[in-house]
Design a protein around this motif. Sequence first.
Motif, PDB file in Angstrom:
ATOM      1  N   LEU A 132       0.793  -1.166  -0.135  1.00  0.00           N
ATOM      2  CA  LEU A 132       0.157   0.273   0.100  1.00  0.00           C
ATOM      3  C   LEU A 132       0.791   1.415   0.034  1.00  0.00           C
ATOM      4  O   LEU A 132       0.290   2.431  -0.386  1.00  0.00           O
ATOM      5  CB  LEU A 132      -0.808  -0.055   1.335  1.00  0.00           C
ATOM      6  CG  LEU A 132      -1.856  -1.049   1.068  1.00  0.00           C
ATOM      7  CD1 LEU A 132      -2.824  -1.021   2.553  1.00  0.00           C
ATOM      8  CD2 LEU A 132      -2.907  -1.233  -0.041  1.00  0.00           C
ATOM      9  N   HIS A 133       2.131   1.214   0.446  1.00  0.00           N
ATOM     10  CA  HIS A 133       3.212   2.482   0.590  1.00  0.00           C
ATOM     11  C   HIS A 133       4.113   2.281  -0.579  1.00  0.00           C
ATOM     12  O   HIS A 133       4.897   3.098  -0.586  1.00  0.00           O
ATOM     13  CB  HIS A 133       3.654   2.307   1.930  1.00  0.00           C
ATOM     14  CG  HIS A 133       2.708   2.498   3.046  1.00  0.00           C
ATOM     15  ND1 HIS A 133       1.992   3.554   3.425  1.00  0.00           N
ATOM     16  CD2 HIS A 133       2.459   1.293   3.830  1.00  0.00           C
ATOM     17  CE1 HIS A 133       1.188   3.189   4.288  1.00  0.00           C
ATOM     18  NE2 HIS A 133       1.162   1.938   4.574  1.00  0.00           N
ATOM     19  N   HIS A 134       3.663   1.474  -1.332  1.00  0.00           N
ATOM     20  CA  HIS A 134       5.141   1.375  -2.452  1.00  0.00           C
ATOM     21  C   HIS A 134       5.192   2.449  -3.321  1.00  0.00           C
ATOM     22  O   HIS A 134       6.231   2.897  -3.490  1.00  0.00           O
ATOM     23  CB  HIS A 134       4.763   0.101  -3.302  1.00  0.00           C
ATOM     24  CG  HIS A 134       5.862  -0.148  -4.574  1.00  0.00           C
ATOM     25  ND1 HIS A 134       5.714   0.211  -5.664  1.00  0.00           N
ATOM     26  CD2 HIS A 134       7.321  -0.498  -4.247  1.00  0.00           C
ATOM     27  CE1 HIS A 134       6.797  -0.109  -6.460  1.00  0.00           C
ATOM     28  NE2 HIS A 134       7.842  -0.472  -5.597  1.00  0.00           N
ATOM     29  N   SER A 135       4.044   3.107  -3.656  1.00  0.00           N
ATOM     30  CA  SER A 135       4.182   4.187  -4.666  1.00  0.00           C
ATOM     31  C   SER A 135       4.505   5.403  -3.914  1.00  0.00           C
ATOM     32  O   SER A 135       5.039   6.344  -4.681  1.00  0.00           O
ATOM     33  CB  SER A 135       2.750   4.512  -5.524  1.00  0.00           C
ATOM     34  OG  SER A 135       1.564   4.627  -4.382  1.00  0.00           O
ATOM     35  N   THR A 136       4.222   5.296  -2.731  1.00  0.00           N
ATOM     36  CA  THR A 136       4.594   6.795  -1.771  1.00  0.00           C
ATOM     37  C   THR A 136       6.024   6.651  -1.526  1.00  0.00           C
ATOM     38  O   THR A 136       6.892   7.829  -1.404  1.00  0.00           O
ATOM     39  CB  THR A 136       3.592   6.848  -0.618  1.00  0.00           C
ATOM     40  OG1 THR A 136       3.853   5.895   0.136  1.00  0.00           O
ATOM     41  CG2 THR A 136       2.611   7.064  -1.226  1.00  0.00           C
TER      42      THR A 136
END
Length: 328
Positions: A132-136
């Motif tokens: 869920l935090h990969h793109s951020t």
Amino acid sequence: MLASGNSSSQPVSFILLGIPGLENYQFWIAFPFCAMYLIAIVGNVIVLHIIRTDHTLHEPMYLFLAMLAITDLALSSSTQPKMLAILWFHAHEIEYHACLIQVFFIHSFSSVESGLLMAMALDRYVAICFPLHHSTFLTPAVVGKLGAAVMMRGLLWVSPFCIMVSRMPFCPNHVIPQSYCEHMAVLKLVCADTRVNRAYGLFVAFSVVGFDIIVISISYVMILRTVLGLPSDEARFKAFGTCASHICVILAFYIPALFTFLTHRFGHHVPRVVHIMFANFYLLVPPMLNPIIYGVRTKQIRDRVIQGCCGKVPKPRVTASQPTPPPH
């Protein structure tokens, strides 16, 4: 061959023997080496072209893959054309400065490749363990900074090799018993105290490769812990397959590299032909395998390769929100 008659002069050129012990077979050995080099060139160019032209692939994993492809092209092209010229046309002589440039390219891009393998392991760790935090976490700006840091580390750490060697006197013997110029092979021809050079080489090897291997190992241990906790057998099998292929590429790079490095310093009883063949594989096999493992096994790139070769365009899926066209 010397600019003057004493050992303090810089040589005009060096002699690369190729593969000592297999002189009668060098002509035929060059054919599989050439085939592997062509596969590496074609494979990495295709991967680069697909990632450059398809904007949907401008994501961290593919950007790192593009950097790895560029590195592989530079690493293999810095040695293979000269090696093939030696094996096929007996072009054993290499100019002094060209030899130092080859030393710089081999070691700097080997460091860059190691750093990129570490960055790709971190990318997989974040993607699998924190999806869920990969793109951020890994934005294009962060990926660019990681790539620049890995490149600068390779250039800054390796540059002193060439600077120190270029200021040292050489002995009358200018024969290098392998098929390319490598730091330790060139250093053995120096007629001076080389303890500082050897110590710096050990420092670079353990600070770069040691650090990268530790980070890669921790990343994949955490990935495997997460994969083992997946509820679906199919998801676990798919994740294991991806990790296994990536680990094979990592081992194909580090095992020959470490064997070559350690043999130069401690492996005095290792047969020379074994050492030379491992040294050649270390610069040729990973550039050939990387586009196959990371590229062809990646569905998005594989589909575009099939589309380019066969002209087949993947059919779009029809979802509930898309009305089915009426029959004619």
